[in-house]
Structure formats: C-alpha cells, structure tokens
Write a protein that holds these residues in place. Structure first.
Motif, PDB file in Angstrom:
ATOM      1  N   GLY A 351       0.833  -1.187   0.000  1.00 40.74           N
ATOM      2  CA  GLY A 351       0.000   0.000   0.000  1.00 40.74           C
ATOM      3  C   GLY A 351       0.870   1.240   0.000  1.00 40.74           C
ATOM      4  O   GLY A 351       2.100   1.167  -0.062  1.00 40.74           O
ATOM      5  N   VAL A 352       0.227   2.393   0.049  1.00 37.24           N
ATOM      6  CA  VAL A 352       0.979   3.644   0.054  1.00 37.24           C
ATOM      7  C   VAL A 352       1.780   3.739   1.353  1.00 37.24           C
ATOM      8  O   VAL A 352       1.222   3.863   2.437  1.00 37.24           O
ATOM      9  N   GLY A 353       3.087   3.634   1.238  1.00 40.42           N
ATOM     10  CA  GLY A 353       3.961   3.773   2.390  1.00 40.42           C
ATOM     11  C   GLY A 353       4.067   2.548   3.265  1.00 40.42           C
ATOM     12  O   GLY A 353       4.696   2.610   4.329  1.00 40.42           O
ATOM     13  N   ASN A 354       3.489   1.428   2.890  1.00 42.69           N
ATOM     14  CA  ASN A 354       3.592   0.231   3.736  1.00 42.69           C
ATOM     15  C   ASN A 354       3.556  -1.015   2.886  1.00 42.69           C
ATOM     16  O   ASN A 354       3.062  -1.023   1.753  1.00 42.69           O
ATOM     17  N   ILE A 355       4.096  -2.101   3.458  1.00 39.23           N
ATOM     18  CA  ILE A 355       4.086  -3.400   2.810  1.00 39.23           C
ATOM     19  C   ILE A 355       3.720  -4.436   3.859  1.00 39.23           C
ATOM     20  O   ILE A 355       4.148  -4.353   5.015  1.00 39.23           O
ATOM     21  N   GLY A 356       2.897  -5.381   3.485  1.00 40.69           N
ATOM     22  CA  GLY A 356       2.456  -6.392   4.441  1.00 40.69           C
ATOM     23  C   GLY A 356       2.069  -7.676   3.740  1.00 40.69           C
ATOM     24  O   GLY A 356       2.100  -7.778   2.512  1.00 40.69           O
ATOM     25  N   ALA A 357       1.717  -8.674   4.543  1.00 37.60           N
ATOM     26  CA  ALA A 357       1.329  -9.968   4.003  1.00 37.60           C
ATOM     27  C   ALA A 357       0.353 -10.643   4.947  1.00 37.60           C
ATOM     28  O   ALA A 357       0.345 -10.385   6.157  1.00 37.60           O
ATOM     29  N   THR A 358      -0.466 -11.497   4.377  1.00 31.24           N
ATOM     30  CA  THR A 358      -1.371 -12.343   5.151  1.00 31.24           C
ATOM     31  C   THR A 358      -0.904 -13.776   5.024  1.00 31.24           C
ATOM     32  O   THR A 358      -0.710 -14.279   3.904  1.00 31.24           O
ATOM     33  N   MET A 463       7.211   3.979  -1.817  1.00 29.45           N
ATOM     34  CA  MET A 463       6.200   2.937  -1.904  1.00 29.45           C
ATOM     35  C   MET A 463       4.843   3.531  -2.270  1.00 29.45           C
ATOM     36  O   MET A 463       4.044   3.850  -1.402  1.00 29.45           O
ATOM     37  N   PRO A 464       4.576   3.709  -3.558  1.00 32.91           N
ATOM     38  CA  PRO A 464       3.212   4.030  -3.973  1.00 32.91           C
ATOM     39  C   PRO A 464       2.369   2.766  -3.917  1.00 32.91           C
ATOM     40  O   PRO A 464       2.839   1.705  -3.496  1.00 32.91           O
ATOM     41  N   ASN A 465       1.148   2.846  -4.335  1.00 35.36           N
ATOM     42  CA  ASN A 465       0.254   1.695  -4.261  1.00 35.36           C
ATOM     43  C   ASN A 465       0.745   0.572  -5.164  1.00 35.36           C
ATOM     44  O   ASN A 465       1.008   0.764  -6.338  1.00 35.36           O
ATOM     45  N   SER A 466       0.914  -0.616  -4.598  1.00 36.89           N
ATOM     46  CA  SER A 466       1.232  -1.887  -5.260  1.00 36.89           C
ATOM     47  C   SER A 466       2.677  -2.000  -5.739  1.00 36.89           C
ATOM     48  O   SER A 466       3.029  -2.992  -6.360  1.00 36.89           O
ATOM     49  N   ARG A 467       3.538  -1.016  -5.449  1.00 36.15           N
ATOM     50  CA  ARG A 467       4.910  -1.094  -5.939  1.00 36.15           C
ATOM     51  C   ARG A 467       5.896  -0.617  -4.884  1.00 36.15           C
ATOM     52  O   ARG A 467       5.599   0.267  -4.092  1.00 36.15           O
TER      53      ARG A 467
END
Length: 494
Positions: A351-358, A463-467
């Motif tokens: 996401g914008v400014g973040n990265i995560g996982a489930t 970190m824009p959306n999805s990248r």
C-alpha cells in the motif's frame, strides 16, 4: 562499448498488471540521461584503448613530375598507435532510432613507412623513411539500436561514422621537393583510411557485443528452488531522454527444465519517475513478491518443526496446564513440539507507504509420549504482518513484524478449549520464534538483475500503491569486472 550496453541491462522496474502470466512482461527498466552519461564515461575510460593498434592497408600511387618523370610512391606499415577521446568532449543521448554517442575533439597518432622510386635515364632513384601522422579534430558518431529476439537483446549499429578535420604529416628523411608531393598525394588517402578503420572497428565491436548479450543468462537465482525469469518480452522503447526495456520478471521453480520462450505481448505503460537525479529506477510490483512466495510455498519450504526454543520450558505441557488443562491432565509434564505449516501461498500487499502480508497456517501441538510424537490438536492461525524494505548491495532486503492474528480450533484429541486462553502463548510463539525465523530468511534478500561488476549506490525507496520503487545511482567496480571486460575487449580487437 561493452560497458555502455551492459549498463543498459542494469536496472529493471515493474509496472501494474491485471493478472499474472508467464508470457507477459512484468518488469520494465528505464535508464535516465544521467545513467547514459555514466555509461558513456565508463565506455570511454575502459574501451578506447582497445581500438589500438589498428593496422591500415598499404597505399600506392604514381604521379608525373616535370623534369623528373613518373614517380612511384608507397606508404606501408601504417598503424594507428593511439586514440584519445575526452569524456568532457563527448555526449550521449537517446533518440527515436536508438542510443546516439558522439565523441568530439578526438585525436589519433599514426606511424608509417614511406618510399618512392623513379627512373632517371638509365638509373633508378629511390628513397625511403619513416613518418608520423597527428590527427586532430576527429569526431566519432555511433547510433546503436536493439530489438528482442527469442527473449534476448539483439544489438546492431544503424549509423556509424568517423570524420577528420585536420591531419598533419611529419616526415623523417627524404628530399625537400618530395615532402609536398607526398602530402598532396597521400593526405586524403590516409584520412579516409583512418575514418574507415575506426568505423569498421566500432562496427565489429558491436557485432561481438551482440553475441555477448545473446549469451547472457535468462534467469537470476533466488536460491536452490527458485529463479527469476529475466527473458526480454518485447523490443526496447527509445525515448527522447531515456530507454525502456521489458522483461518477464516472475519467479519460477528451479525444477523447470527451461525458461519459457519469450513472446511479444501488449502491456500497460510502465510507471516511471521523472526525476533524472538518479541513474536508474527499479520498481517491484507486488506480483513479483507473490510469485516468489508461491514458488517457495510449492517447494514445501514453508513448513517447519519447532522442538527447541530459547526458553525450553515453553515446550512442556506443564507450562500449558492453566491454558489447556485437558492437555496437562492427559499428558502431565511431557515435552512438546510445535509443527507450523503454511497452508496457502502468503499474499503480499503493498500500500501507500507500507508493505504487508497475510499468512494462513496450521499450528499442530504434538506431545512426545514415550518417544512417540502424538498430535493432539490443530489450530488455524491467520496472521497479518507488516514490514520494511531496504537495499543492501544489489539485493532488496526486508524485515517483518507481527500486526495481528486470529485463531480457530480445527480439530482436537483432548476436547475443545478456548482460543482466548492460549492467545497470549501463541502471540509469544509468533513474535519470538516465527517472526525471527521469517526475518532470517528475508535478510537473504531478493536479488536484483544487476550485471556483474555494477553495484547500486545511494539508493532510496518509495512505496506508492502496489509497488516498491528504488531510485539509485550505480558504481562500477573495476577490480571485480575488469577480467570479464578486458576479455571481451581483447576479443573485440581481433
């Protein structure tokens, strides 16, 4: 020329997509004006000396001189000994037809042997000696284009030329009357020979470079079970101030015997930053992370047994007697193991400014009863993690932390028990055992497809959306790559 075009393969950046397919292009690269200038300077510093020595063809000519008759002249052993090109007097630019390199104000030095003879009455008069030639004001121009051919870059020269504005000849020996005749007779021939020889040498180098690029690996290993497919998917796009390349970019299982042959596809326009202060941009779409995740999951690398922990008493039923009373009652003071198995490929989200996982997994509680491993319960654990990424060397390295999780009892041989009672113990297990284990793997990094000898420098991340987008300069380690480069230059000379 090798460093210039090799550098064009240094950076790769991803663009958004709708679905994952091995026949599509998910990675594109942009080399900025600054990056092209860096490659040009590297090319000049490393490759100019490879042009020399250049042996030119012998030249013979006859002229008729009053009172002397017909004089036969010849120059032989004509050799270009040195070519000097100043990086400050050269420029490089991208155009619609390719990459244009122009070196102005270049100079060259030649040595040659001269001779002449003529018949005077019944006597043959002859003489010979040496001469040096100084070439000034030389301009060398080159336009290089590339296209995709079966997943590799095919390189060819569309235009190449060398133009000389001034040539001075200094003769050692010979009669004074002969000097002007010699200059008038051979200056134009020597000029055209030098122009043709340098043009041919550059063209030959481009042909050998094409063979080198065709032989580059079409995969970059992640580890023993996965590699990134780096086959090119369509022709490079030459813009007014940059060059774009397109590759597949997804991770594939190493059990695959061959990389799938590349094909031409239509793809959405890539997202590029206009900031030319960095030499290159590398943007990774979440699909690349997800392809790596899927390959590792399919390889069975997301299952492990925990039988040792820093606080070993944690793996004993006595510790769990107030959390799961029925477990302690049935297996008092018995040692335990915990099996954790990821049940589906973890989904990475940027996401914008973040990265995560489930991460979906099963946590199986085992009891070591009389040296037998007895499964007693299985708990479904759905955990969400967030992380940060950084660039170390030529790899993208990540670190994760636990955000939240949910627990559902899937089955039990000791009866039902409340998930709320064991939530604290599971949180401790996830934060102190699972997350550090995950981070130890993430620290290995995902390799970027960087050519051997080049290293990212001064990289920063957006970190824009999805990248995940990386802006970076590049350094060239001569001690690492010199052997490969010199080997290529040596082959280009012959």
């Amino acid at each position: 020329m090798a460093p210039l075009l090799l550098f064009l393969l240094v950076s790769f950046s991803l663009f958004p997509h709708r679905s994952i397919s091995e026949s599509d292009s998910y990675i594109s690269s942009t080399i900025t004006t600054k990056g092209l200038s860096f490659a040009k300077d590297l090319f000049i510093s490393q490759a100019v000396d490879s042009f020399v020595p250049i042996r030119l063809p012998d030249i013979a000519k006859s002229v008729r001189i009053p009172l002397v008759g017909e004089v036969h002249m010849k120059v032989s052993n004509v050799t270009i000994e040195a070519v000097n090109v100043s990086a400050s007097d050269s420029r490089v630019a991208a155009g619609e037809s390719g990459i244009v390199v122009v070196a102005s104000g270049a100079s060259a030095k030649l040595n040659l042997k001269w001779s002449y003879w003529y018949d005077s009455w019944f006597v043959t008069v002859s003489d010979e000696g040496l001469a040096s030639v100084q070439v000034e004001g030389m301009e060398i121009g080159l336009t290089i284009s590339m296209k995709n051919e079966n997943g590799a870059l095919k390189t060819f020269v569309t235009e190449c030329g060398c133009y000389i504005t001034d040539l001075a000849i200094a003769m050692d020996g010979g009669a004074s009357w002969f000097y002007q005749i010699f200059v008038d007779g051979f200056q134009d021939h020597i000029t055209s020979s030098v122009e043709s020889a340098i043009t041919q040498k550059i063209t030959e180098g481009a042909e050998k470079l094409d063979s080198l690029l065709q032989s580059l690996l079409k995969e970059v290993n992640l580890d023993d079970v996965a590699f990134m497919n780096v086959t090119f998917m369509k022709d490079p796009l030459f813009k007014s101030s940059s060059v774009d390349f397109y590759i597949n970019g997804l991770f594939v299982s190493s059990e695959r015997a061959h990389v799938k042959k590349a094909c031409q596809v239509s793809a959405e326009d890539s997202f590029f930053l206009s900031d030319a202060s960095k030499m290159l941009w590398i943007s990774l779409d979440e699909s690349v992370f997800n392809s790596a995740s899927d390959v590792l999951f399919q390889a069975g690398l997301m299952n492990w047994v925990v039988n040792e922990v820093p606080e070993q008493f944690f793996l004993n039923t006595k510790t769990w007697r107030f959390l799961i009373p029925k477990l302690y009652k049935k297996y008092p003071n018995e040692n335990m193991t915990l099996n954790i198995s990821v049940t589906s490929s973890p989904s990475v989200m940027i996401g914008v400014g973040n990265i995560g996982a489930t991460v979906n997994s099963d946590l199986i509680i085992n009891v070591l009863d009389d040296r037998k491993t007895v499964p007693v319960a299985c708990i479904s654990v759905v955990a969400t993690v967030s992380g940060s990424v950084e660039v170390i060397g030529n790899e993208i390295v990540a670190k994760s932390e636990l955000n939240d999780f949910s627990l559902v009892l899937k089955w039990s041989n000791i009866g039902n028990f409340h998930m709320s009672l064991i939530r604290g113990a599971v949180r401790t297990f996830l934060k102190t055992i699972c997350i550090p284990y995950l981070n130890s793997y993430l620290r290995r990094g995902i390799p970027l497809p960087i050519i051997h000898g080049f290293t990212l420098e001064g990289a920063y991340i957006l970190m824009p959306n999805s990248r995940v987008i990386i802006g970076s300069d590049v350094t060239y380690n001569n001690s690492i790559a010199a052997l490969d480069l010199r080997s290529f230059i040596h082959r280009s000379k012959y």
